[in-house]
Design a protein around this motif. Structure first.
Motif, PDB file in Angstrom:
ATOM      1  N   ARG A   2       0.850  -1.191   0.000  1.00 49.24           N
ATOM      2  CA  ARG A   2       0.000   0.000   0.000  1.00 49.24           C
ATOM      3  C   ARG A   2       0.879   1.232   0.000  1.00 49.24           C
ATOM      4  N   LEU A   3       0.568   2.176  -0.931  1.00 50.42           N
ATOM      5  CA  LEU A   3       1.272   3.438  -0.999  1.00 50.42           C
ATOM      6  C   LEU A   3       0.637   4.436  -0.042  1.00 50.42           C
ATOM      7  N   HIS A   4       1.487   5.200   0.688  1.00 46.69           N
ATOM      8  CA  HIS A   4       0.971   6.194   1.636  1.00 46.69           C
ATOM      9  C   HIS A   4       1.224   7.618   1.156  1.00 46.69           C
ATOM     10  N   GLN A   5       2.463   7.923   0.778  1.00 49.01           N
ATOM     11  CA  GLN A   5       2.766   9.308   0.432  1.00 49.01           C
ATOM     12  C   GLN A   5       3.926   9.330  -0.558  1.00 49.01           C
ATOM     13  N   LEU A   6       3.844  10.243  -1.522  1.00 50.88           N
ATOM     14  CA  LEU A   6       4.872  10.413  -2.543  1.00 50.88           C
ATOM     15  C   LEU A   6       5.267  11.878  -2.609  1.00 50.88           C
ATOM     16  N   ASP A   7       6.593  12.172  -2.446  1.00 50.94           N
ATOM     17  CA  ASP A   7       7.127  13.528  -2.561  1.00 50.94           C
ATOM     18  C   ASP A   7       8.017  13.589  -3.795  1.00 50.94           C
ATOM     19  N   ILE A   8       7.721  14.557  -4.698  1.00 44.22           N
ATOM     20  CA  ILE A   8       8.446  14.712  -5.961  1.00 44.22           C
ATOM     21  C   ILE A   8       9.078  16.097  -5.982  1.00 44.22           C
ATOM     22  N   THR A   9      10.380  16.151  -6.293  1.00 40.42           N
ATOM     23  CA  THR A   9      11.089  17.432  -6.375  1.00 40.42           C
ATOM     24  C   THR A   9      11.946  17.450  -7.642  1.00 40.42           C
ATOM     25  N   ALA A  10      11.688  18.456  -8.519  1.00 38.04           N
ATOM     26  CA  ALA A  10      12.514  18.665  -9.737  1.00 38.04           C
ATOM     27  C   ALA A  10      12.599  17.403 -10.573  1.00 38.04           C
ATOM     28  N   PHE A  11      11.484  16.722 -10.778  1.00 42.09           N
ATOM     29  CA  PHE A  11      11.441  15.455 -11.509  1.00 42.09           C
ATOM     30  C   PHE A  11      10.489  15.606 -12.683  1.00 42.09           C
ATOM     31  N   GLY A  12      10.953  15.262 -13.894  1.00 41.77           N
ATOM     32  CA  GLY A  12      10.078  15.311 -15.069  1.00 41.77           C
ATOM     33  C   GLY A  12       9.543  16.712 -15.293  1.00 41.77           C
ATOM     34  N   PRO A  13       8.217  16.864 -15.403  1.00 41.17           N
ATOM     35  CA  PRO A  13       7.639  18.194 -15.638  1.00 41.17           C
ATOM     36  C   PRO A  13       7.476  19.012 -14.359  1.00 41.17           C
ATOM     37  N   PHE A  14       7.761  18.440 -13.180  1.00 38.37           N
ATOM     38  CA  PHE A  14       7.543  19.126 -11.908  1.00 38.37           C
ATOM     39  C   PHE A  14       8.811  19.902 -11.547  1.00 38.37           C
ATOM     40  N   GLY A  15       8.750  21.260 -11.698  1.00 34.18           N
ATOM     41  CA  GLY A  15       9.925  22.062 -11.431  1.00 34.18           C
ATOM     42  C   GLY A  15      10.193  22.248  -9.945  1.00 34.18           C
ATOM     43  N   GLY A  16       9.115  22.283  -9.125  1.00 32.07           N
ATOM     44  CA  GLY A  16       9.292  22.442  -7.694  1.00 32.07           C
ATOM     45  C   GLY A  16       9.032  21.156  -6.945  1.00 32.07           C
ATOM     46  N   SER A  17       8.587  21.294  -5.677  1.00 31.89           N
ATOM     47  CA  SER A  17       8.299  20.128  -4.833  1.00 31.89           C
ATOM     48  C   SER A  17       6.795  19.912  -4.805  1.00 31.89           C
ATOM     49  N   GLN A  18       6.354  18.652  -5.055  1.00 28.86           N
ATOM     50  CA  GLN A  18       4.945  18.276  -5.062  1.00 28.86           C
ATOM     51  C   GLN A  18       4.747  17.085  -4.135  1.00 28.86           C
ATOM     52  N   PRO A  75      18.601  25.934 -10.665  1.00 28.99           N
ATOM     53  CA  PRO A  75      19.914  25.253 -10.728  1.00 28.99           C
ATOM     54  C   PRO A  75      20.375  24.670  -9.399  1.00 28.99           C
ATOM     55  N   SER A  76      19.954  25.293  -8.280  1.00 29.71           N
ATOM     56  CA  SER A  76      20.425  24.820  -6.968  1.00 29.71           C
ATOM     57  C   SER A  76      19.513  23.761  -6.354  1.00 29.71           C
ATOM     58  N   THR A  77      18.396  23.417  -7.019  1.00 28.96           N
ATOM     59  CA  THR A  77      17.449  22.429  -6.480  1.00 28.96           C
ATOM     60  C   THR A  77      17.785  21.055  -7.025  1.00 28.96           C
ATOM     61  N   ARG A  78      17.985  20.078  -6.157  1.00 28.14           N
ATOM     62  CA  ARG A  78      18.335  18.733  -6.580  1.00 28.14           C
ATOM     63  C   ARG A  78      17.085  17.890  -6.779  1.00 28.14           C
ATOM     64  N   THR A  79      17.122  17.036  -7.800  1.00 26.01           N
ATOM     65  CA  THR A  79      16.019  16.110  -8.063  1.00 26.01           C
ATOM     66  C   THR A  79      15.967  15.044  -6.964  1.00 26.01           C
ATOM     67  N   GLU A  80      14.738  14.810  -6.444  1.00 29.07           N
ATOM     68  CA  GLU A  80      14.586  13.834  -5.362  1.00 29.07           C
ATOM     69  C   GLU A  80      13.192  13.226  -5.411  1.00 29.07           C
ATOM     70  N   ILE A  81      13.119  11.905  -5.186  1.00 29.03           N
ATOM     71  CA  ILE A  81      11.855  11.167  -5.082  1.00 29.03           C
ATOM     72  C   ILE A  81      11.847  10.485  -3.720  1.00 29.03           C
ATOM     73  N   ARG A  82      10.756  10.706  -2.943  1.00 26.83           N
ATOM     74  CA  ARG A  82      10.620  10.037  -1.636  1.00 26.83           C
ATOM     75  C   ARG A  82       9.241   9.360  -1.603  1.00 26.83           C
ATOM     76  N   LEU A  83       9.243   8.053  -1.338  1.00 28.92           N
ATOM     77  CA  LEU A  83       8.001   7.263  -1.322  1.00 28.92           C
ATOM     78  C   LEU A  83       7.894   6.552   0.017  1.00 28.92           C
ATOM     79  N   GLU A  84       6.712   6.687   0.620  1.00 29.22           N
ATOM     80  CA  GLU A  84       6.421   5.998   1.884  1.00 29.22           C
ATOM     81  C   GLU A  84       5.360   4.944   1.591  1.00 29.22           C
ATOM     82  N   LEU A  85       5.627   3.684   1.975  1.00 27.70           N
ATOM     83  CA  LEU A  85       4.724   2.591   1.655  1.00 27.70           C
ATOM     84  C   LEU A  85       4.798   1.536   2.748  1.00 27.70           C
ATOM     85  N   THR A  86       3.774   0.647   2.742  1.00 27.97           N
ATOM     86  CA  THR A  86       3.738  -0.503   3.640  1.00 27.97           C
ATOM     87  C   THR A  86       3.754  -1.765   2.792  1.00 27.97           C
TER      88      THR A  86
END
Length: 1007
Positions: A2-18, A75-86
């Motif tokens: 089960r997926l709980h939470q997904l944080d996306i930063t500077a990934f694909g079309p997402f320029g900021g943090s979602q 330029p100073s924002t690093r791409t990052e994916i964080r996923l919380e799951l069970t």
């Protein structure tokens, strides 16, 4: 899972943090993921897959790394994916950062940072997160083990891909087999087939190699027996070697039988050759005895003849032998006088050398010593040595005078050098003020030019930016006209496509009765009126428009409209860019801005050239100041040295006068004391040498008289009249050895000849007839040749028999060794043929991997049918078929059973909407089977990508009911779709909104 939470930063079309809260979305069981084309709906699913496996799904996994980063990110924002799951009862958090080009902390440019990963687990007892690993490999292995699925299986089971199962539904057996093989990991069965085939080839090669080796031995036996053949390919008894090849049946028996016959023939021929050899040996022995007797007789006869010839030759040389004996006797007497002769010669040589040395020594002396004896010469040498000793003090004074003169000259040279230094320093210092003023003026001019260059540089950069903006303004002005024209053309095309679609739709509605009548069956109720009888069915007219034609027209209209909208967006972007460029550049023409920038560049370059001489002028001033200090110091030092030289010069002059007076008395008439001392040294040496030579000459003359007396006495006692006669009778070593050798040779020859003539057997042989040796040798040679031929024949027969025995034993061992290998090859070949589907025992020609996949496909079809019946209101059922398909394969066929007709037909005959819900049911069924195959891992979150737009309202309700029923297995389903009707039916939504600065996420929960 089960997926709980997904944080996306500077990934694909997402320029900021979602942030995506799957717990809120999953509360309703079904949630919708929607947004315009290109907004980033699929990128959300890519982020989930990347967080778990470090790669994105499907073809998007190529070119990862830096390409995953959003172009809209700072330029100073690093791409990052964080996923919380069970998963498997454990709550985990996975964080991944792909590699990125970040700005350097020092200086300009960028540097590459490596990818990083973190895995954490929530501890409910402690109420906090704990770190598990930061290794990419360990995290990947942990996630794969917990999920029980590879990335490919996860993408097929959790992220049900757009269009993949429609292709799977219509695919042939080969393509369907490749997909099922990846999902169910049946490569191990393919490996079994491959291993069996390789084992069959290996054993077959070993059997053929054994047969080839056996045939090679047979041919070697044929060659070994070839000496006994008649040249026709048969052995001596006429048995031919069989024509055989590797793999022929009965090969071993034929080879062994032929070998037995060849061995028997070789043994018979060996016996015959042995008898012939024994007879030849007896004949050869008899001929040898005869030849030995004849050779001995011939030798004795030759020996007697040679002895007689040697005796005659000795008689001829008898007189010479007697003369040699007399000469040897005189030489022995003269040897007693030889020591006296040698002593006299040595004494004479010594006296001659002493006289010559005395003559040379007296020639060097002055005339006054010409008649002096040895004693007078020695006394004169002593007087010269005493006078030389008295000159030692004067020689030291002369050396000191030379040093004083040299030091005085050196002081004069130093005085002249210091005068030159003082004059040069005074001349250089006279122009110092002028040089310093000129250099300071150059430094001030260069500093003013540097200031002017900095001011011009500050004006140049804004001018360059303004010129670039003006050039962009001119370019965008042309692009705006082109984009506006394209929008107008695409708008007209979209209007025409819409009109064409509406016309086709109207034509279809007019002929809908004929389309409904085509599906009516007697006894079945009509979908419009409900009647079960259909006496007069409507028929299709020419030009009837069916549903496929209408859908194609609608698709064409939608494509044209989307292209028009895209062109309008492009026009808006170009207009915004034009406005920005115009605001920065203003209304000034581009060529005028270009000229202004060129003038600034020229002025700036000229100012920089003037400023470039600042450092050179400063360095020249520093060097000139340093030179002034050196000149002043050199003048002061020269003045100090001049004062000290005056005192030293007076001292040297006084010492020179005293030394010259002393030396005038010591040297006398000579040029110098050294010349006077050298003359006395030479004279003392000459007088000493002459005295020694005179005494040596007197001694040698007395020894010569004594030697003459002893020589005369020795010659008289030896019997010679004079010493000269004794010297003539002497022989040197070479002549003595030669004479003695001649005497010894004559005596040895005489004794040998007498001994031969006295032999009885030699005398007896001389009385017999002459021996015929050539005839006896020819007879013995003929007997030897016959023996050699017999031995060669026997040796060849023995080698043939030995080789045939060895090769026969080797062939027997090969046959015995090949027997179990042939049995293994037969067994492996039957198993490989059965697994590959080529054996006659495999009636359906089904491979082992296809057999396993057929069982899995049967399970998938059964699981898919449960949902397909609900989606199709009980009409359709999926079944698998084991009929033979492409390239003779079978077991991977997939058909659909239509309950309305009761017939089984190909899945390719389904309509677009029917294909979608059939493929959806197949995907869900496949997900269940793959999940069970992976170990029963719970999959609580699924995503379905597109396809709902092809369904009518009733079918859409049935499909949504089926998806809603997935909650019975505690699942939540995310639907990725553009269908507007789904936004009204599904309340939990995740909307992706795109903009100029990148896409953003808007979430609405079930409430």
């Amino acid at each position: 899972m089960r997926l709980h939470q997904l944080d996306i930063t500077a990934f694909g079309p997402f320029g900021g943090s979602q942030k995506v809260d799957f717990d809120d979305l999953s509360a309703a069981g079904i949630f919708l993921l929607h947004g315009p084309t290109g907004a980033g709906k699929t990128s959300v699913l890519d982020a989930v897959c990347y967080a778990l496996y470090g790669t994105v799904p499907g073809t998007r996994q190529s070119g990862q790394g830096l390409t995953l980063r959003s172009d809209h990110a700072a330029p100073s924002t690093r791409t990052e994916i964080r996923l919380e799951l069970t998963v498997a009862g454990r709550r985990l958090e996975v964080t991944r950062q792909p590699p990125w080009e970040r700005p350097k902390k020092r200086g300009t440019g960028t540097t590459l940072d490596k990818a990083q990963s973190w895995l954490r687990e929530y501890d409910p007892v402690a109420g906090s997160w704990k770190d598990l690993s930061r290794s990419h490999q360990e995290i990947g292995e942990e996630i794969t083990q917990l999920l029980g699925m590879s990335r490919e299986q996860f993408c097929q089971v959790v992220l049900l891909p757009q269009g993949d199962f429609a292709r799977f539904l219509r695919a042939d057996a080969e393509a369907r087999g490749r997909l099922l093989g990846r999902l169910f990991d049946t490569h191990r069965f393919a490996e079994v087939e491959k291993r069996l085939a390789e084992r069959r080839r290996t054993t077959e090669a070993e059997v053929r190699a054994g047969d080839a080796e056996l045939l090679a031995d047979a041919h070697r036996m044929h060659q070994a027996a070839g000496d006994a053949t008649a040249g026709d390919g048969t052995t001596g008894d006429g048995t031919a070697l069989p024509e055989l090849a590797p793999g022929d049946p009965g090969l071993a028996e034929d080879v062994l039988a032929w070998a037995a016959v060849a061995r028997s023939t070789a043994r018979e021929r060996l016996t015959i050759a042995h008898c012939a050899r024994a007879a030849a040996e007896s004949a050869r022995a008899a001929a040898g005895h005869v030849l030995d007797d004849v050779r001995e007789l011939a030798r004795l006869q030759r020996r007697l003849a040679e002895a007689r010839e040697r005796a005659a030759h000795l008689e001829e040389r008898a007189e010479d032998h007697r003369e040699a004996q007399a000469r040897m006797e005189r030489a022995r007497k003269a040897e007693a006088v030889a020591p006296a002769l040698d002593l006299r010669d040595e004494t004479e040589t010594e006296h001659r050398r002493a006289a010559e040395a005395e003559t040379r020594a007296r020639a060097l002396l002055p005339q006054e010593y010409a008649d002096a004896g040895a004693g007078g010469l020695a006394a004169a040498a002593r007087r010269a040595a005493e006078e030389l000793g008295g000159l030692e003090s004067a020689r030291r004074a002369e050396q000191r005078l030379a040093s004083v003169v040299a030091e005085r000259a050196d002081l004069d040279r130093q005085e002249r050098a210091d005068d030159d230094v003082l004059q040069e320093a005074e001349s250089w210092l006279a122009g110092w003020d002028t040089v310093r003023a000129g250099l300071q003026s150059r430094i001030e001019s260069a500093q003013e030019a540097a200031t002017r260059a900095e001011q011009l540089a500050e004006r140049r950069d804004p001018a360059r930016k303004r010129l670039d903006a003006a050039r962009l303004r001119d370019q965008l002005a042309g692009d705006t006209d082109e984009a506006q024209a394209r929008v107008l053309a695409l708008g007209e095309r979209a209007l025409a496509s819409r009109a064409h679609w509406l016309d086709l739709k109207e034509q279809r509605l007019q002929g809908i009765a004929a389309e409904l009548a085509a599906n009516l069956t007697d006894g079945q109720p009509c979908a419009v009126c409900g009647a079960t009888e259909h006496p007069e069915l409507a028929r299709k007219i020419d030009g009837h428009v069916d549903r496929d034609a209408e859908e194609r027209a609608l698709t064409a209209y939608q494509s044209a409209d989307e292209e028009r909208a895209g062109a309008e967006r492009r026009l808006g972007v170009v207009r915004e860019a034009l406005a920005a460029a115009t605001a920065e550049a203003g209304d000034t023409p581009t060529d005028q801005l270009d000229r202004q920038l060129a003038e600034l560049e020229e002025s700036c370059a000229e100012a920089r050239r003037g400023a470039s001489g600042l450092h050179v002028a400063q360095e020249e001033l520093r060097r000139a100041e340093h030179e002034r200090e050196l000149r002043l110091a050199a003048g002061q030092e020269a003045a100090v040295r001049a004062a000290s030289r005056t005192t030293r010069r007076d001292t040297l002059d006084r010492e020179r006068t005293s030394l010259e007076e002393e030396l005038a008395q010591a040297r006398g008439t000579a040029d110098s004391v050294a010349a006077r001392a050298a003359h006395l040294e030479r004279l003392a040496a000459w007088l000493t040498d002459a005295a020694d030579a005179a005494r040596a000459a007197e001694d040698s003359a007395q020894r010569l008289k004594d030697a003459d007396a002893r020589l005369a006495d020795a010659a008289f006692r030896a019997g010679f009249d004079t010493p000269r006669a004794a010297a003539a009778a002497l022989l040197d070593d070479t002549a003595h050895r030669d004479l003695q050798r001649r005497l010894d040779a004559w005596q040895s020859e005489d004794a040998a000849v007498r001994a031969v003539l006295a032999e009885s057997d030699t005398a007896a042989a001389g009385r017999q007839p002459a021996a015929d040796l050539p005839a006896a040798e020819r007879a013995a040679e003929a007997a030897g040749q016959r023996l050699q031929d017999a031995v060669s024949a026997w040796d060849a027969a023995e080698r043939r028999r030995t080789e045939l025995d060895r090769l026969s034993a080797r062939a027997t061992d090969s046959v015995r060794r090949l027997a179990p290998l042939r049995e293994e090859y037969d067994r492996v070949a039957r198993m490989a043929g059965l697994a590959a589907g080529t054996s006659a025992d495999n009636e359906r020609k089904m491979r082992l991997e296809a057999y396993v996949l057929a069982a899995r496909l049967e399970q998938v079809a059964a699981a898919a049918t449960v949902r397909l019946r609900r989606m199709s209101a009980g009409r359709y059922t999926l079944v698998h078929s084991d009929d033979r398909a492409g390239r003779g394969r079978s077991g991977l066929g997939l058909h659909v059973v239509d309950a309305w007709t009761g017939r089984e037909r190909d899945t390719a005959t389904l309509s677009g909407g029917e294909t979608f819900f059939a493929s959806l049911a197949l995907a869900l069924g496949l997900a269940d089977v793959v999940t069970d195959e992976a170990g029963g891992v719970r999959l609580d979150t699924l995503f379905i990508d597109e396809g709902f737009g092809s369904l009518d309202d009733q079918t859409l309700d049935e499909v949504l009911d089926v998806l809603d029923s997935l909650r019975e297995r505690d699942r939540s389903v995310g639907i990725v779709s553009h269908v507007a009707d789904l936004r009204r039916r599904i309340h939990a939504q995740l909307e992706i909104v795109k903009g100029r600065s990148g896409s953003v996420v808007r979430q609405r929960g079930s409430g």
